[in-house]
Design a protein around this motif. Structure first.
Motif, PDB file in Angstrom:
ATOM      1  N   LYS A 404       0.854  -1.037  -0.172  1.00  0.00           N
ATOM      2  CA  LYS A 404      -0.139  -0.076   0.163  1.00  0.00           C
ATOM      3  C   LYS A 404       0.925   1.641   0.531  1.00  0.00           C
ATOM      4  N   SER A 405       1.869   0.895   0.386  1.00  0.00           N
ATOM      5  CA  SER A 405       2.905   2.255   1.501  1.00  0.00           C
ATOM      6  C   SER A 405       3.980   2.885   0.087  1.00  0.00           C
ATOM      7  N   VAL A 406       4.305   2.088  -0.322  1.00  0.00           N
ATOM      8  CA  VAL A 406       5.684   1.997  -1.360  1.00  0.00           C
ATOM      9  C   VAL A 406       5.506   1.765  -2.875  1.00  0.00           C
ATOM     10  N   ASN A 407       5.852   2.445  -3.264  1.00  0.00           N
ATOM     11  CA  ASN A 407       6.009   2.694  -4.923  1.00  0.00           C
ATOM     12  C   ASN A 407       8.121   2.601  -5.395  1.00  0.00           C
ATOM     13  N   ILE A 408       8.485   2.137  -5.506  1.00  0.00           N
ATOM     14  CA  ILE A 408       9.615   2.164  -6.744  1.00  0.00           C
ATOM     15  C   ILE A 408       9.447   2.542  -8.067  1.00  0.00           C
ATOM     16  N   PHE A 409      10.713   3.361  -8.564  1.00  0.00           N
ATOM     17  CA  PHE A 409      10.669   4.239  -9.311  1.00  0.00           C
ATOM     18  C   PHE A 409      12.123   3.865  -9.953  1.00  0.00           C
ATOM     19  N   SER A 410      11.693   3.760 -11.471  1.00  0.00           N
ATOM     20  CA  SER A 410      13.083   3.891 -11.973  1.00  0.00           C
ATOM     21  C   SER A 410      13.791   5.578 -12.875  1.00  0.00           C
ATOM     22  N   ASP A 411      13.598   6.746 -12.296  1.00  0.00           N
ATOM     23  CA  ASP A 411      14.258   7.496 -12.575  1.00  0.00           C
ATOM     24  C   ASP A 411      14.132   8.670 -11.497  1.00  0.00           C
ATOM     25  N   PRO A 412      14.389   9.674 -11.209  1.00  0.00           N
ATOM     26  CA  PRO A 412      14.189   9.926  -9.307  1.00  0.00           C
ATOM     27  C   PRO A 412      13.746  11.148  -9.579  1.00  0.00           C
ATOM     28  N   TYR A 413      13.531  11.755 -10.777  1.00  0.00           N
ATOM     29  CA  TYR A 413      12.446  12.788 -11.126  1.00  0.00           C
ATOM     30  C   TYR A 413      11.680  12.693 -10.612  1.00  0.00           C
ATOM     31  N   THR A 414      11.039  11.407 -11.391  1.00  0.00           N
ATOM     32  CA  THR A 414       9.741  11.230 -11.269  1.00  0.00           C
ATOM     33  C   THR A 414       9.007  10.962  -9.554  1.00  0.00           C
ATOM     34  N   ALA A 415      10.032   9.693  -8.660  1.00  0.00           N
ATOM     35  CA  ALA A 415      10.260   9.807  -8.091  1.00  0.00           C
ATOM     36  C   ALA A 415      10.316  10.991  -6.730  1.00  0.00           C
ATOM     37  N   ALA A 416      10.196  12.084  -7.194  1.00  0.00           N
ATOM     38  CA  ALA A 416      10.463  13.220  -6.357  1.00  0.00           C
ATOM     39  C   ALA A 416       9.305  13.878  -6.246  1.00  0.00           C
ATOM     40  N   ASN A 417       8.293  14.287  -7.575  1.00  0.00           N
ATOM     41  CA  ASN A 417       7.299  14.553  -8.293  1.00  0.00           C
ATOM     42  C   ASN A 417       6.672  14.192  -6.754  1.00  0.00           C
ATOM     43  N   TYR A 418       6.097  15.420  -6.401  1.00  0.00           N
ATOM     44  CA  TYR A 418       5.301  15.270  -5.428  1.00  0.00           C
ATOM     45  C   TYR A 418       5.064  15.102  -3.695  1.00  0.00           C
ATOM     46  N   SER A 419       6.508  15.000  -3.614  1.00  0.00           N
ATOM     47  CA  SER A 419       7.054  14.055  -2.340  1.00  0.00           C
ATOM     48  C   SER A 419       7.456  15.525  -1.328  1.00  0.00           C
ATOM     49  N   HIS A 420       6.716  15.533   0.137  1.00  0.00           N
ATOM     50  CA  HIS A 420       6.888  16.489   0.777  1.00  0.00           C
ATOM     51  C   HIS A 420       9.250  16.200   1.264  1.00  0.00           C
ATOM     52  N   ALA A 421       9.461  14.947   0.819  1.00  0.00           N
ATOM     53  CA  ALA A 421      10.960  14.207   1.232  1.00  0.00           C
ATOM     54  C   ALA A 421      11.828  14.204   0.562  1.00  0.00           C
ATOM     55  N   ILE A 422      12.629  14.398   0.285  1.00  0.00           N
ATOM     56  CA  ILE A 422      14.049  13.898  -0.438  1.00  0.00           C
ATOM     57  C   ILE A 422      15.054  12.644   0.933  1.00  0.00           C
ATOM     58  N   VAL A 423      15.503  11.966   0.661  1.00  0.00           N
ATOM     59  CA  VAL A 423      16.166  10.744   1.892  1.00  0.00           C
ATOM     60  C   VAL A 423      17.354  10.352   1.189  1.00  0.00           C
ATOM     61  N   ILE A 424      18.679  10.861   1.700  1.00  0.00           N
ATOM     62  CA  ILE A 424      19.651  10.063   0.587  1.00  0.00           C
ATOM     63  C   ILE A 424      20.298   9.380   1.297  1.00  0.00           C
ATOM     64  N   CYS A 425      20.451   7.762   1.074  1.00  0.00           N
ATOM     65  CA  CYS A 425      20.781   7.121   1.770  1.00  0.00           C
ATOM     66  C   CYS A 425      21.970   6.228   1.575  1.00  0.00           C
ATOM     67  N   THR A 426      21.760   6.433  -0.307  1.00  0.00           N
ATOM     68  CA  THR A 426      22.874   6.077  -0.801  1.00  0.00           C
ATOM     69  C   THR A 426      23.824   6.789  -1.120  1.00  0.00           C
ATOM     70  N   GLU A 427      25.294   6.766  -1.216  1.00  0.00           N
ATOM     71  CA  GLU A 427      26.008   8.101  -1.351  1.00  0.00           C
ATOM     72  C   GLU A 427      26.047   7.821  -3.475  1.00  0.00           C
ATOM     73  N   TRP A 428      25.753   7.311  -3.961  1.00  0.00           N
ATOM     74  CA  TRP A 428      25.509   7.172  -5.699  1.00  0.00           C
ATOM     75  C   TRP A 428      25.735   8.646  -6.545  1.00  0.00           C
ATOM     76  N   ASP A 429      26.995   8.700  -7.631  1.00  0.00           N
ATOM     77  CA  ASP A 429      27.312   9.921  -7.795  1.00  0.00           C
ATOM     78  C   ASP A 429      26.832  10.269  -8.225  1.00  0.00           C
ATOM     79  N   GLU A 430      25.525   9.275  -9.467  1.00  0.00           N
ATOM     80  CA  GLU A 430      24.444  10.472  -9.995  1.00  0.00           C
ATOM     81  C   GLU A 430      22.994  11.160  -8.959  1.00  0.00           C
TER      82      GLU A 430
END
Ligand SMILES: NC(=O)C1=CN([C@@H]2O[C@H](COP(=O)(O)OP(=O)(O)OC[C@H]3O[C@@H](n4cnc5c(N)ncnc54)[C@H](O)[C@@H]3O)[C@@H](O)[C@H]2O)C=CC1
Ligand SMILES: O=C(O)[C@H]1O[C@H](OP(=O)(O)OP(=O)(O)OC[C@H]2O[C@@H](n3ccc(=O)[nH]c3=O)[C@H](O)[C@@H]2O)[C@H](O)[C@@H](O)[C@@H]1O
Length: 486
Positions: A404-430
């Motif tokens: 119900k609560s988790v959606n997985i995305f294939s691109d970072p911009y779509t993932a961040a759309n309409y969200s309240h916060a971004i949380v960086i958990c891994t140090e990927w260069d991109e």
């Protein structure tokens, strides 16, 4: 005895890359990597290898291109490197056998949650003993408790056929995921523990003769077997201890106004301390640091060395504290509730340049946020979507909530759309060079960024308008100069 045929039991993160490098460096040796997991072997025999490795070919090797694992496998496979599920045939024909199976923390029974589960090593040893019709060198490559070689020898001796002998060596692996090929080719050291007997010394020389094809002899350390086994555990414990030590200072930095990166730089300049493994973070992950320290803790407790056990346990406790502290900060900052809010998680692997999620701090952070009622958008460049779902279902034990609560995305911009916060958990260069202005405009306001890896330009993000939090540094609000054209 010259080694002509090698078998490696376990085609995982260690067995696959290690044997690929041996096959490349020793074209005259036939190397067979076997596994009981058919899917894994099929992947090793396909164009899509089961392990993601980015690293480049080291300068010491002269080749016109810069290949990583893929190039080595594609070059050696079916020439002198083979991947197979026919474990018995590979054991039978080998002169030397690496045991490179998993040794996870026990999840039930005596030592549950701390001791290493040796059942896969024991199973491999039993198979070797019952199948072998000629004498072998058996090399313990898996990370094991001290004295494991003795148990392996016991199992081998109890099941061996007449006329067959086994010599057990300890040869722990020090590679890191994501840089495995570099680590294997330019190893700081190769450690070989052996029995102090003529047979033990001969076996040591035989294994040496493989490594010296590309590793200078003075980097090969011969020790007794127990020192070798303990050195591997101690090496991981020391590395993890450095991370917990620097992480322990982050809370202090945030309160006092010190910057943990400046502190790390200052102390790391002392050549006695050195700069590596001082990168403060949301916490360390990976399949081995926690497992190997727990193993030391358990061994010490069994030997009534309570103070020693407590000392190393603190490295793990500090890591748990750091993950919890980071998540609490997110919740507190977002008006003490993330319920029904959408948080975008950037990064799910335990570190950059690997698709491995074992013990990833991201799992702990996501679980806590889900417990608080958050909706999660997750983006990771390499982790398979099913893996993320499986890990979260396992962590929460609540498939319905994850569904119900988790959606997985294939691109970072779509993932961040309409969200309240971004949380960086891994140090990927991109993540460093994303267009954060664009992302800011697509998010709900106030838009938050919680940088658990200290990789972003926090001043820039603040100027864009983000509310920024990172580890070990207070981010002051920017003094924006408002000009009215005068
Ligand atoms: N992952 C890493 O970066 C490092 C791991 N290590 C150590 O190396 C060992 C292996 O680790 P990974 O390669 O990460 O594990 P892994 O889980 O990726 O691979 C182990 C493989 O062994 C296979 N296996 C288990 N029992 C078997 C049996 N009886 N017969 C045939 N196949 C069997 C499993 O199916 C699995 O594919 C562990 O002890 C680990 O602590 C050491 C250094 C680095
Ligand atoms: O026995 C093992 O399995 C291996 O464990 C680690 O290798 P690995 O787990 O692949 O990854 P590391 O690069 O050591 O990172 C481990 C964790 O610590 C974190 N880390 C690392 C360094 C740092 O400064 N700060 C920090 O938070 C990483 O992000 C990651 O989550 C060791 O580095 C290897 O030498 C060892 O062989």
């Amino acid at each position: 005895m010259p080694v002509n045929k090698i078998c490696c039991i376990g085609a995982g993160y260690v067995g696959g890359p290690t044997c690929s490098v041996i096959a490349m460096q020793c074209p005259d040796i036939r190397v067979i990597v076997v596994d009981k997991n058919k899917d894994r072997i099929n992947q090793w025999n396909s164009d899509l290898l089961p392990i993601y490795e980015t690293c480049s070919w080291p300068a010491a090797i002269t080749l016109s291109e810069e290949p990583g694992l893929e190039k080595i496998v594609f070059c050696c496979r079916n020439r002198n490197l083979f991947f197979s599920t026919d474990i018995e045939a590979a054991i039978k024909e080998a002169d030397l056998i690496f045991i490179s199976v998993n040794t996870p923390t026990k999840i039930f029974g005596e030592g549950k949650g701390r001791a290493a589960d040796m059942k896969y090593v024991e199973e491999a040893a039993r198979t070797i003993a019952t199948i072998s019709t000629s004498s072998k060198i058996v090399v313990e490559k898996s990370t094991v408790p001290v004295k494991a070689a003795e148990s392996i020898s016991k199992v081998l001796r109890a099941n061996q056929k007449a006329g067959v002998t086994f010599e057990v060596l300890s040869n722990p692996e020090f590679l890191s995921e994501g840089t495995a090929i570099d680590n294997l080719i330019n190893a700081d050291r190769v450690l070989i523990g052996h029995n102090d007997t003529p047979e033990g010394k001969d076996a040591f020389e035989d294994l040496c003769s493989i490594y010296t094809r590309w590793i200078p002899r003075d980097r090969i350390i011969g020790t007794n077997t127990w020192s070798s086994e303990l050195s591997k555990l101690a090496s991981n414990a020391f590395l993890a201890q450095r991370i917990s030590s620097i992480n322990s200072l982050t809370a202090l930095c945030e309160i006092t106004g010190a910057d943990v990166s400046e502190v790390a730089l200052a102390i790391g300049q002392d050549h006695r301390i050195g700069p590596k493994f001082l990168q403060a973070s949301v916490g360390f992950g990976g399949s081995c640091f926690q497992k190997d320290i727990l193993n030391i803790v358990y061994i010490c407790e069994c030997l009534s060395l309570r103070e020693v056990a407590a000392y190393w346990q603190q490295v793990i406790d500090m890591n748990e504290y750091q993950k919890e502290r980071f998540t609490k900060k997110i919740i507190e900052t977002m008006f003490h509730s993330v319920s029904e809010k959408t948080l975008t998680i950037f990064g799910f692997s335990f570190k950059k340049d690997t698709g491995d999620t074992r013990e990833s701090p991201s799992i702990t952070v996501c679980k806590r946020l889900l417990d608080e009622g958050a909706r999660l958008h997750i983006y990771d460049p390499k982790v398979f979507h099913e893996q993320i779902i499986n890990d979260l279902v396992y962590a929460t034990r609540d498939p319905e909530k994850v569904n119900k609560s988790v959606n997985i995305f294939s691109d970072p911009y779509t993932a961040a759309n309409y969200s309240h916060a971004i949380v960086i958990c891994t140090e990927w260069d991109e993540f460093i060079n994303l267009d954060y202005s664009n992302i800011y405009y697509s998010m709900k306001k106030p838009a938050y960024i919680f940088d658990g890896r200290k990789i972003l330009d926090h001043q820039d993000l603040s100027l864009i308008g983000f509310e920024v939090f990172t580890i070990g540094k207070r981010i002051d609000k920017p003094h924006v100069k408002i000009t009215n054209g005068v």
